[in-house]
Write a protein that holds these residues in place. Structure first.
Motif, short mmCIF file in Angstrom:
data_model
loop_
_atom_site.label_atom_id
_atom_site.label_comp_id
_atom_site.label_asym_id
_atom_site.label_seq_id
_atom_site.Cartn_x
_atom_site.Cartn_y
_atom_site.Cartn_z
N LEU A 160 0.86 -1.18 0.00
CA LEU A 160 0.00 0.00 0.00
C LEU A 160 0.90 1.23 0.00
O LEU A 160 1.93 1.24 0.68
CB LEU A 160 -0.89 0.03 1.24
N LYS A 161 0.52 2.28 -0.75
CA LYS A 161 1.33 3.49 -0.83
C LYS A 161 0.48 4.72 -0.65
O LYS A 161 -0.70 4.73 -1.00
CB LYS A 161 2.03 3.58 -2.19
N PHE A 220 -2.97 4.12 7.40
CA PHE A 220 -3.74 3.45 6.36
C PHE A 220 -4.96 2.81 7.00
O PHE A 220 -4.90 2.28 8.10
CB PHE A 220 -2.88 2.36 5.68
N LEU A 221 -6.09 2.88 6.27
CA LEU A 221 -7.35 2.36 6.79
C LEU A 221 -8.07 1.61 5.67
O LEU A 221 -8.17 2.12 4.56
CB LEU A 221 -8.22 3.54 7.26
N ILE A 222 -8.55 0.42 5.96
CA ILE A 222 -9.34 -0.33 4.98
C ILE A 222 -10.74 0.24 4.99
O ILE A 222 -11.41 0.29 6.01
CB ILE A 222 -9.37 -1.85 5.31
N GLU A 235 -4.15 -7.42 9.44
CA GLU A 235 -3.90 -6.07 9.95
C GLU A 235 -2.88 -5.40 9.03
O GLU A 235 -2.01 -6.07 8.46
CB GLU A 235 -3.34 -6.12 11.37
N ILE A 236 -2.96 -4.10 8.91
CA ILE A 236 -2.02 -3.35 8.08
C ILE A 236 -0.71 -3.20 8.84
O ILE A 236 -0.71 -2.86 10.03
CB ILE A 236 -2.61 -1.98 7.72
N ALA A 292 2.93 0.68 3.41
CA ALA A 292 2.50 -0.36 4.34
C ALA A 292 2.20 -1.62 3.52
O ALA A 292 2.21 -1.57 2.29
CB ALA A 292 1.25 0.07 5.11
N THR A 293 1.96 -2.71 4.20
CA THR A 293 1.54 -3.93 3.52
C THR A 293 0.33 -4.51 4.24
O THR A 293 0.10 -4.25 5.42
CB THR A 293 2.65 -5.01 3.49
#
Length: 68
Positions: free
Chosen positions: A13-14, A25-27, A38-39, A47-48
């Protein structure tokens, strides 16, 4: 990205931070044919998350949304 039925894949994730501070970061929308872990932050702007396909969900395209 491709993932086989019932298997997992790590997805990067970028985001862009003008302030230089750590991004959060938030889903926003969960996938319909699998689950997300979890991120995990990997840097200030990346993030991944690990996507695991549900073997009972069948095949086809799956999507999720995230926000920074």
């Amino acid at each position: 990205m491709k993932v086989f039925k019932g298997e997992s894949i790590e997805i990067p994730l970028k985001g862009l931070s003008r302030s230089g501070l750590q991004l959060q970061f938030l889903i926003r929308r969960q996938p319909s044919a699998g689950k997300l872990s979890e991120i995990t932050p990997t840097s200030r702007s990346t993030a991944t998350v690990t996507y695991t396909h549900d073997p009972h969900a069948g095949t086809g395209e799956d999507r999720f949304r995230y926000a920074v």
